[in-house]
Scaffold this motif. Structure first.
Motif, PDB file in Angstrom:
ATOM      1  N   SER A  88       5.782 -30.946  70.473  1.00 37.95           N
ATOM      2  CA  SER A  88       5.032 -32.209  70.164  1.00 37.95           C
ATOM      3  C   SER A  88       4.642 -32.083  68.941  1.00 37.95           C
ATOM      4  O   SER A  88       4.457 -33.338  68.310  1.00 37.95           O
ATOM      5  N   ILE A  89       3.976 -31.169  68.216  1.00 41.17           N
ATOM      6  CA  ILE A  89       3.623 -31.185  67.071  1.00 41.17           C
ATOM      7  C   ILE A  89       4.794 -31.514  66.103  1.00 41.17           C
ATOM      8  O   ILE A  89       4.639 -32.357  65.152  1.00 41.17           O
ATOM      9  N   ILE A  90       5.969 -30.907  66.304  1.00 44.98           N
ATOM     10  CA  ILE A  90       7.173 -31.232  65.364  1.00 44.98           C
ATOM     11  C   ILE A  90       7.507 -32.523  65.577  1.00 44.98           C
ATOM     12  O   ILE A  90       7.843 -33.292  64.400  1.00 44.98           O
ATOM     13  N   SER A  91       7.570 -33.138  66.849  1.00 38.16           N
ATOM     14  CA  SER A  91       7.972 -34.521  66.907  1.00 38.16           C
ATOM     15  C   SER A  91       7.097 -35.548  66.050  1.00 38.16           C
ATOM     16  O   SER A  91       7.476 -36.501  65.616  1.00 38.16           O
ATOM     17  N   ALA A  92       5.535 -35.263  66.152  1.00 39.29           N
ATOM     18  CA  ALA A  92       4.433 -35.968  65.510  1.00 39.29           C
ATOM     19  C   ALA A  92       4.630 -35.954  63.931  1.00 39.29           C
ATOM     20  O   ALA A  92       4.750 -36.920  63.365  1.00 39.29           O
ATOM     21  N   ILE A  93       5.069 -34.837  63.452  1.00 40.28           N
ATOM     22  CA  ILE A  93       5.490 -34.629  62.140  1.00 40.28           C
ATOM     23  C   ILE A  93       6.570 -35.420  61.741  1.00 40.28           C
ATOM     24  O   ILE A  93       6.652 -35.933  60.637  1.00 40.28           O
ATOM     25  N   TYR A  94       7.682 -35.334  62.449  1.00 42.63           N
ATOM     26  CA  TYR A  94       8.904 -36.046  62.223  1.00 42.63           C
ATOM     27  C   TYR A  94       8.640 -37.238  62.179  1.00 42.63           C
ATOM     28  O   TYR A  94       9.287 -38.077  61.259  1.00 42.63           O
ATOM     29  N   ILE A  95       7.820 -37.983  63.159  1.00 39.60           N
ATOM     30  CA  ILE A  95       7.605 -39.650  63.478  1.00 39.60           C
ATOM     31  C   ILE A  95       6.932 -39.921  61.920  1.00 39.60           C
ATOM     32  O   ILE A  95       7.149 -40.972  61.204  1.00 39.60           O
ATOM     33  N   ALA A  96       5.794 -38.944  61.586  1.00 44.73           N
ATOM     34  CA  ALA A  96       5.190 -39.547  60.316  1.00 44.73           C
ATOM     35  C   ALA A  96       5.919 -39.633  59.073  1.00 44.73           C
ATOM     36  O   ALA A  96       5.814 -40.288  58.283  1.00 44.73           O
ATOM     37  N   GLY A  97       6.976 -38.563  59.141  1.00 42.80           N
ATOM     38  CA  GLY A  97       7.924 -38.722  57.985  1.00 42.80           C
ATOM     39  C   GLY A  97       8.790 -39.723  57.996  1.00 42.80           C
ATOM     40  O   GLY A  97       9.007 -40.221  56.915  1.00 42.80           O
TER      41      GLY A  97
END
Length: 135
Positions: free
Chosen positions: A11-20
């Protein structure tokens, strides 16, 4: 019945990816190419990876061996598509970018490709488990 929890790591990796996706638009590269931007093809793996990350954020608490986890795959695909739509709307607001329906269609191709890969892998795991239980 399968109960679902969210995996905090994915979930955290997905959120960082979306922010990127939203924070790293490169105006220099985008402005160099026109009218068809071959870099638009990068939308396919970009949103495919996002879909896989989102689908991995759903982990079954109890797996009965029968379900293919279709609901989380559909949900992750839908979230990825919404992110793609939001990204195109966001790009339309930037002075050096523009929104493109082609980019959104390429996002959809990546999403569908990722879902097909995940279903194939889940079927393969299911087949291995059933063969293991038979022996």
């Amino acid at each position: 019945m399968i109960m679902w929890i969210k995996s905090p790591f994915f979930s955290i990796i997905s959120a960082i990816y979306i922010a990127g996706i939203f924070l790293i638009p490169n105006p220099d590269v985008v402005s160099m190419v026109s009218p068809f931007n071959p870099l638009s093809l990068l939308h396919i793996p970009l949103y495919g990876i996002l879909t896989i990350l989102l689908s991995l954020s759903f982990i079954p608490l109890k797996y009965d061996g029968e379900a293919l986890m279709i609901k989380p795959l559909f949900l992750s695909g839908l979230i990825s598509l919404l992110v793609g739509m939001a990204d195109e709307i966001y790009q339309a607001q930037l002075p050096y970018r523009n929104a493109s329906i082609t980019d959104l269609l390429l996002d959809l191709v990546g999403i569908l490709f990722a879902i097909i890969i995940r279903i194939f892998l889940l079927l393969k795991i299911k087949r291995k488990r059933s063969n293991f239980l038979k022996t």
